[in-house]
Design an enzyme around this catalytic site. Structure first.
Site, mmCIF file in Angstrom:
data_model
loop_
_atom_site.group_PDB
_atom_site.id
_atom_site.type_symbol
_atom_site.label_atom_id
_atom_site.label_comp_id
_atom_site.label_asym_id
_atom_site.label_seq_id
_atom_site.Cartn_x
_atom_site.Cartn_y
_atom_site.Cartn_z
ATOM 1 N N ASP A 60 -0.189 -1.642 11.976
ATOM 2 C CA ASP A 60 -0.220 -1.972 10.561
ATOM 3 C C ASP A 60 -1.196 -0.985 9.921
ATOM 4 O O ASP A 60 -2.389 -1.005 10.220
ATOM 5 C CB ASP A 60 -0.704 -3.410 10.376
ATOM 6 C CG ASP A 60 -0.841 -3.819 8.917
ATOM 7 O OD1 ASP A 60 -0.686 -2.959 8.026
ATOM 8 O OD2 ASP A 60 -1.126 -5.013 8.674
ATOM 9 N N ASN A 87 4.201 8.416 7.160
ATOM 10 C CA ASN A 87 5.468 7.999 6.573
ATOM 11 C C ASN A 87 5.434 6.567 6.060
ATOM 12 O O ASN A 87 6.277 6.166 5.274
ATOM 13 C CB ASN A 87 6.586 8.152 7.610
ATOM 14 C CG ASN A 87 7.930 7.681 7.095
ATOM 15 O OD1 ASN A 87 8.416 8.152 6.078
ATOM 16 N ND2 ASN A 87 8.537 6.730 7.793
ATOM 17 N N TYR A 151 3.909 2.298 -7.355
ATOM 18 C CA TYR A 151 4.385 3.114 -6.238
ATOM 19 C C TYR A 151 4.211 4.592 -6.552
ATOM 20 O O TYR A 151 3.741 5.375 -5.723
ATOM 21 C CB TYR A 151 5.853 2.775 -5.988
ATOM 22 C CG TYR A 151 6.574 3.663 -5.014
ATOM 23 C CD1 TYR A 151 6.427 3.486 -3.640
ATOM 24 C CD2 TYR A 151 7.439 4.661 -5.465
ATOM 25 C CE1 TYR A 151 7.125 4.293 -2.743
ATOM 26 C CE2 TYR A 151 8.125 5.462 -4.576
ATOM 27 C CZ TYR A 151 7.970 5.274 -3.213
ATOM 28 O OH TYR A 151 8.649 6.073 -2.337
#
Length: 263
Positions: A60, A87, A151
């Site tokens: 995580d 990524n 984002y």
């Protein structure tokens, strides 16, 4: 080509999509790959497909301990770490920007921007020792206005972070570059083929990108073929940044709000 023979790469979010394609590409070119993700079953499948060159590790990226443990596992198994591919990420704030809470914004930054920073910090001693490099998967959202404000801000932050790391660690031989994908056909789009077909018409090349398109760009930037390239962002986006096909971002539908004009 065996551009990564004797090299070790750690790829985050490698259980599917772009991350899995990157792992397969680097392994095909000779790298040992440490594939990390939260989806352990899918991660095991990817590692099994690659074979002995792959080490699956549950990670995580919002956990300092998990990230440090993954780097330690890479060094314990292979004796070194040469490449980090950041990524992990994703759009986790779905509300309109004027409705997003501070908690949502912080969660987006922690996953996408701070998560990449954690991986860089944990790997730096190895990257300096072996003159390695980092490739971070950002997005065209970090370059132009495609919506999803939180984002996009996190993705733009990845670019700024990489430029600064490149300047700071270039004298030590460590490179930092970024790939900025457009729309890529990943499992996140499962069941929404109509949307992908509509998006494809906005791209000059008239198609949606595939994970392998991004993997090819990562393999180039991470290899010695790019040994004199650092601090740059490579858009891999079918030409969408040429401008004419930019998506309509006018508030509408669920995002539409009525604002009274103030006199």
């Amino acid at each position: 080509m065996q551009r990564f023979q004797g090299k070790v790469a750690l790829i985050t979010a490698a259980a599917q999509g772009i991350g899995a394609a990157v792992a397969r590409r680097l392994a095909a070119e000779g790298a040992a790959v440490v594939v990390t993700d939260l989806q352990e079953d899918k991660l095991a499948e990817v590692a099994g497909e690659i074979g002995e060159q792959a080490l699956p590790v549950r990670v995580d990226v919002t956990s300092d301990d998990d990230v440090r443990a993954a780097v330690a596992a890479a060094v314990e198994r292979y004796g070194r770490l040469d490449v980090v591919v950041n990524n992990a990420g994703g759009c986790i704030v779905r509300s309109a920007p004027e409705d997003a809470t501070p908690e949502e914004f912080h969660a987006q930054l922690d996953l996408t921007l701070v998560g990449a920073s954690r991986c860089i910090q944990a790997a730096l001693p190895q990257l300096v020792e072996h003159r390695g490099n980092v490739v971070t998967i950002s997005s065209v959202n970090g370059i132009a206005a495609f919506g999803n404000v939180e984002y996009s801000a996190a993705k733009a932050g990845q670019i700024a972070m990489s430029v600064n790391y490149a300047a700071r660690y270039g004298p030590l031989g460590v490179r930092f570059n970024v790939v900025a994908p457009g729309t890529i056909r990943t499992p996140n789009w499962d069941g929404r083929q109509d949307t992908l077909d509509r998006f494809a018409t906005q791209y000059p090349l008239r198609r949606i990108g595939e994970p392998e398109d991004i993997a090819a760009a990562v393999a180039f930037l991470a290899s010695d073929d790019a040994s004199w390239i650092t601090g740059h962002t490579l858009p891999v986006e079918g030409g969408i940044l040429t401008g004419p096909g930019l998506f309509d971002l006018t508030p509408s539908g669920a995002y539409k709000k009525e604002y009274k004009q103030q006199s």
